[in-house]
Design an enzyme around this catalytic site. Structure first.
Site: not given
Length: 465
Positions: A188-189, A228
């Site tokens: 998640h980057n 997001h």
């Protein structure tokens, strides 16, 4: 040799003294910044901290986001600063200076000008290809794939001119968005955000959408894709809930991460004033609909959205001239973009699978260290990349992309389903090999944990221990 210049500090719309610090959620930052939002380590605090363990309380695990002032640049800070400063070239400085002095441009003002890598520009010419290699693109842009890609797409659609977006504010917004992703997370980057944005663009180009979506819909979809997972801590919602994280309390254990991503995005929109020239009602509608898209990515609500989508398709009741129906299709497109990794070619899909699994396993290591129940899929001793991916494809990805193919029966949809079938078979073939590797590495992993190689700081993904 590329020559870079540190641009002067410019006043914001509402100047605030340098030493006054503002707060945005758990993030501390200085209200003074250099042109285009490039951070000055002497003035700015670190925009985000780490999740840490408070060892003074032996009965519970306390999780908090640290907002700490940095007296100097750490190696990681220096790396981020260098990446951002590479974008501030002399040519771009001349462009921006003319813009700020109100001098008309003889050529279109594209931040993606001749000074960035020619190879990256060649890749952008094929940005709509499903086999677009976001990992290579991130290297070619020196770690600035999210900024470069998003700005290119906004320009390609003509949205900057159409919505009269201020280039300085837009650039600063995109820089801050990229900074607020935790690039020490394996998955998640900002590269994941860039990958989702590229996938969203592919879906926006599909005939069913390209013929129906308005420019407003497209702007909203691209911004939602880029933001997001903003400020994702590298752990999942159940972890935040069982550790009594303040975000879980704030959002009442409901779509905790997605609410935080949305609010973080709204905070950056307001901080930069990107839509401040719009009527307040329009700006508020933009923020609300951005939240509606981001909240749709909550995987725990997958069945609700899928059931509604299936009903529409069964009844042939989708009417894309209806704004609410178009918005729902955008939600489904973002959901597909968010979990499209199993549908990519094997070389790309495998990398993403390994990254997301490593993030799961790092959370499991933290849970073991602090005597918490290990979350499903997070125990590296009982799971493999292959079995996790096969389960994810079977129960989550295949149902979603099967319905998407019913909605948009195109070559792209069939390509995605084809890749997913091949990838699933490939992971199945690797299962015995992965199990053998897991058994060989298990003793060393256990020894490392027993030796206390991790500090009391709970890292974001693969952060330093």
């Amino acid at each position: 040799m590329e020559v870079c210049y540190q641009l002067p500090v410019l006043p914001l719309d509402r100047p605030v003294p340098k030493h006054v610090l503002s707060r945005r959620g758990a993030i501390s930052f200085s209200s003074s910044s250099s042109l285009f939002g490039a951070p000055d380590p002497r003035q700015l605090s670190q925009r985000r901290g780490a999740i840490s363990y408070d060892s003074s309380d032996q009965t519970a695990l306390y999780i908090r986001m640290l907002a700490r002032l940095s007296c100097g640049s750490s190696p990681a800070d220096s790396g981020t600063e260098k990446r951002v400063h590479r974008l501030l070239s002399f040519q771009r400085y001349l462009h921006s200076s003319r813009l700020l002095r109100g001098i008309p441009q003889q050529i279109p003002l594209h931040i993606l000008d001749e000074d960035y890598s020619g190879q990256a520009r060649c890749m952008l010419e094929k940005v709509g290809n499903w086999n677009f290699d976001i990992f290579l693109f991130d290297k070619l842009t020196n770690g600035n794939s999210l900024i470069t890609l998003t700005l290119h797409l906004l320009n390609q659609y003509g949205l900057v001119d159409l919505f009269q977006l201020d280039m300085v504010k837009l650039w600063r917004f995109l820089v801050l968005v990229q900074e607020d992703y935790h690039n020490d997370n394996p998955y998640h980057n900002s590269v994941h955000a860039a990958d989702v944005t590229q996938a969203m663009y592919c879906y926006l180009q599909e005939p069913m959408l390209s013929k129906s979506l308005t420019s407003y819909d497209i702007l909203l979809g691209l911004l939602a894709a880029a933001t997001h997972d903003l400020d994702h801590p590298g752990v999942n919602q159940p972890f935040l809930i069982k550790t009594d994280h303040y975000l879980a309390t704030l959002y009442r254990n409901t779509s905790v991460l997605e609410n935080h991503h949305w609010k973080s995005a709204v905070g950056l929109l307001r901080e930069t004033g990107l839509f401040s020239h719009l009527p307040p009602e329009d700006s508020m509608n933009m923020e609300r609909e951005l939240g509606s898209l981001i909240l749709a990515t909550d995987i725990s609500r997958q069945n609700d959205y899928l059931s509604r989508f299936r009903t529409h398709l069964d009844q042939e009741s989708l009417c894309l001239s209806n704004a609410s129906h178009r918005h729902f299709v955008l939600q489904m497109a973002l959901k597909c973009a968010d979990i499209c990794n199993p549908c990519r070619p094997w070389e790309l899909s495998k990398q993403w699978s390994e990254k997301v699994t490593e993030e799961f396993f790092e959370q499991g290591d933290i849970e073991k260290k602090h005597k918490l129940q290990v979350s499903p899929l997070c125990d590296r001793e009982t799971n493999t990349v292959g079995n996790i991916q096969i389960g994810f494809m079977t129960y989550v990805a295949e149902p979603l992309f099967g319905e998407w193919a019913r909605f948009s029966d195109t070559r792209l949809s069939q390509t995605m389903l084809g890749h997913m079938g091949l990838n699933k078979a490939s992971w199945g073939g690797l299962q015995p090999e992965q199990a053998a590797v897991s058994e060989e590495t298990e003793p060393s992993a256990a020894g490392a944990d027993a030796g206390g190689s991790r500090s009391k700081e709970i890292p974001q993904g693969s952060g330093e221990s």
